[in-house]
Scaffold this motif. Structure first.
Motif, mmCIF file in Angstrom:
data_model
loop_
_atom_site.group_PDB
_atom_site.id
_atom_site.type_symbol
_atom_site.label_atom_id
_atom_site.label_comp_id
_atom_site.label_asym_id
_atom_site.label_seq_id
_atom_site.Cartn_x
_atom_site.Cartn_y
_atom_site.Cartn_z
ATOM 1 N N LEU A 88 0.836 -1.202 0.000
ATOM 2 C CA LEU A 88 0.000 0.000 0.000
ATOM 3 C C LEU A 88 0.875 1.258 0.000
ATOM 4 N N ALA A 89 1.928 1.277 0.811
ATOM 5 C CA ALA A 89 2.806 2.441 0.884
ATOM 6 C C ALA A 89 3.477 2.704 -0.465
ATOM 7 N N GLN A 93 2.762 5.842 -2.902
ATOM 8 C CA GLN A 93 3.857 6.729 -3.274
ATOM 9 C C GLN A 93 3.825 7.064 -4.770
ATOM 10 N N VAL A 94 3.588 6.066 -5.604
ATOM 11 C CA VAL A 94 3.511 6.315 -7.047
ATOM 12 C C VAL A 94 2.317 7.220 -7.357
ATOM 13 N N GLY A 106 -0.009 9.753 5.897
ATOM 14 C CA GLY A 106 0.276 8.671 6.828
ATOM 15 C C GLY A 106 -0.909 7.752 7.015
ATOM 16 N N PHE A 107 -0.611 6.506 7.371
ATOM 17 C CA PHE A 107 -1.661 5.533 7.684
ATOM 18 C C PHE A 107 -1.129 4.526 8.696
ATOM 19 N N GLU A 108 -2.059 3.819 9.318
ATOM 20 C CA GLU A 108 -1.725 2.783 10.298
ATOM 21 C C GLU A 108 -2.305 1.455 9.831
ATOM 22 N N TRP A 109 -1.776 0.374 10.378
ATOM 23 C CA TRP A 109 -2.342 -0.945 10.130
ATOM 24 C C TRP A 109 -2.225 -1.767 11.399
ATOM 25 N N ILE A 133 9.484 6.742 1.968
ATOM 26 C CA ILE A 133 8.518 6.056 2.825
ATOM 27 C C ILE A 133 9.223 5.792 4.154
ATOM 28 N N LEU A 134 8.620 6.238 5.231
ATOM 29 C CA LEU A 134 9.122 5.950 6.566
ATOM 30 C C LEU A 134 8.085 5.072 7.252
#
Length: 152
Positions: A88-89, A93-94, A106-109, A133-134
């Motif tokens: 997903l990250a 990004q693309v 930002g997102f969480e999982w 991406i961090l």
């Protein structure tokens, strides 16, 4: 036998056409996974981005446009119980590069399992921008505090 899951629910604040763009990437990744000879990525995807994406597995997320309401802004809704957070990250990004290069998102999982396992529960978070991406997992964060995680 235990089944592991990454649960994801996130809203990527990009325009409606980004939802179609992301869906086309997801379709292309399934073609790559199936070893189809003619993989079709969306127009405008560079050779560098294609190489990055071909090393990514499909997100396995629901991808749809959310028009926004009084509680939530408009954007691309990404959700699923089988999602791959790092995929997903990379896909986000693309999309960010193509639709809003100044966006920092930002997102969480969460990680879950059908049976109790020491390595089965946790989660993480990622911050995605056009050029980086961090990300971190909660287990890595806890490992920094080894005194806390030691079983007593």
């Amino acid at each position: 036998m235990a089944t592991y899951h990454h649960k994801i629910a996130a809203l990527l604040p990009l325009p409606r056409k980004a939802a179609d763009f992301i869906q086309q990437i997801e379709t292309a990744l399934w073609q790559v996974l199936s070893d189809e000879p003619d993989v079709t990525f969306p127009n405008g995807v560079t050779a560098e981005e294609r190489e990055l994406l071909e090393g990514t597995s499909p997100m396995s997320c629901e991808i749809e446009w959310h028009a926004g309401d009084k509680w939530t802004p408009a954007g691309v809704w990404l959700a699923g119980d089988e999602g791959d957070a790092m995929s997903l990250a990379q896909i986000a990004q693309v999309a960010i590069r193509h639709f809003d290069p100044s966006l920092l998102w930002g997102f969480e999982w969460s990680c879950d399992c059908s049976r109790p396992r020491l390595d089965a529960y946790g989660g993480g978070a990622a911050v995605v921008g056009a050029d980086r991406i961090l990300a971190f997992y909660t287990s890595d964060w806890l490992a920094l505090f080894s005194d806390v995680t030691r079983v007593r």
